[in-house]
Design an enzyme around this catalytic site. Structure first.
Site, short mmCIF file in Angstrom:
data_model
loop_
_atom_site.label_atom_id
_atom_site.label_comp_id
_atom_site.label_asym_id
_atom_site.label_seq_id
_atom_site.Cartn_x
_atom_site.Cartn_y
_atom_site.Cartn_z
N ALA A 91 35.66 40.40 47.46
CA ALA A 91 36.00 39.37 48.62
C ALA A 91 36.62 39.53 49.65
CB ALA A 91 37.34 38.86 47.48
N SER A 96 40.56 36.96 47.36
CA SER A 96 40.66 37.92 46.20
C SER A 96 41.26 37.21 45.05
CB SER A 96 41.08 39.22 46.64
OG SER A 96 41.06 40.03 44.73
N HIS A 98 42.96 38.79 42.51
CA HIS A 98 43.74 40.41 43.15
C HIS A 98 45.35 40.25 43.35
CE1 HIS A 98 41.40 42.90 39.77
NE2 HIS A 98 40.63 42.25 40.53
N GLU A 148 31.27 39.96 35.98
CA GLU A 148 32.39 41.43 35.59
C GLU A 148 32.81 41.25 33.95
OE1 GLU A 148 35.14 41.11 38.83
OE2 GLU A 148 33.23 41.40 40.69
N TRP A 150 34.97 43.31 33.27
CA TRP A 150 36.11 44.18 33.21
C TRP A 150 37.48 43.13 33.94
CZ3 TRP A 150 32.03 44.92 35.97
CH2 TRP A 150 32.20 44.34 37.84
N HIS A 151 37.09 41.93 34.33
CA HIS A 151 37.40 41.20 35.22
C HIS A 151 38.65 40.24 34.16
CE1 HIS A 151 39.51 39.55 38.55
NE2 HIS A 151 39.56 38.59 38.46
ZN ZN Z 1 38.71 43.07 40.09
#
Ligand code: ZN
Length: 179
Positions: A91, A96, A98, A148, A150-151
């Site tokens: 991103a 993002s 995050h 994804e 893992w996210h």
């Molecule tokens: Zn991530």
């Protein structure tokens, strides 16, 4: 705290959007240098990791809160390295999730995570702790990101349960709620 806050390619954050209550993830459950989460999200992640550990499932944060400035540098570094399909994988600053402090990457940020028992465990259990798999397989056209495994994103247990049971993305869930 609005744990349903939608951040995606159409809904960016401002540079000045900084989470109010960031706390460090316990070292037992962290291997990343971006080790901050919103304090409630930290609580639930650590509880989930603790429960997982009892089943010999090891969950560790590799990247949680990332500031606008950090994301800016990260995106630029990917760009310089000519990462394939850059915008499906990373991103731009402000875009993002995050940056909310509500999301984290667990154990490894590559597709091999899909093959692990940790991923299997998360698939069945993450929702019980308020987390959802944010970028599922075959939903790229909705989320704008490739799968994804893992996210994970915290939304709270009431919402995560509904999202999980109905196999929705956050985008679809929010749209449904507004109707
Ligand atoms: Zn991530």
């Amino acid at each position: 705290m609005n744990y349903l806050k939608l951040v995606n390619k159409s809904n960016p954050l401002e540079k000045c959007d900084i989470p109010l209550y960031l706390k460090e993830i316990n070292r037992e459950y962290n291997i990343g240098k971006n080790n901050l989460l919103d304090k409630k999200v930290k609580f639930w992640f650590e509880l989930m990791a603790k429960q997982a550990k009892k089943n010999n499932i090891i969950l560790k944060n590799i990247s949680a809160y990332r500031s606008y400035e950090y994301q800016e540098k990260l995106y630029e570094s990917y760009k310089e390295n000519n990462l394939e399909n850059l915008d499906m994988s990373s991103a731009k600053a402000g875009y993002s999730e995050h940056q909310t402090g509500f999301a984290l990457d667990i154990n490894m940020d590559n597709i091999n995570f899909y093959e692990t028992i940790e991923y299997q465990w998360l698939s069945k259990n993450a929702y019980k702790y308020g987390f959802i798999l944010r970028y599922p397989k075959d939903k790229e056209y909705i989320t704008g990101y490739k799968f994804e495994p893992w996210h994970y994103r915290y939304v709270g247990r009431k919402h995560s349960k509904k999202i999980y049971e109905n196999n929705l993305t956050l985008e679809e869930y929010i749209e449904k709620k507004q109707k």
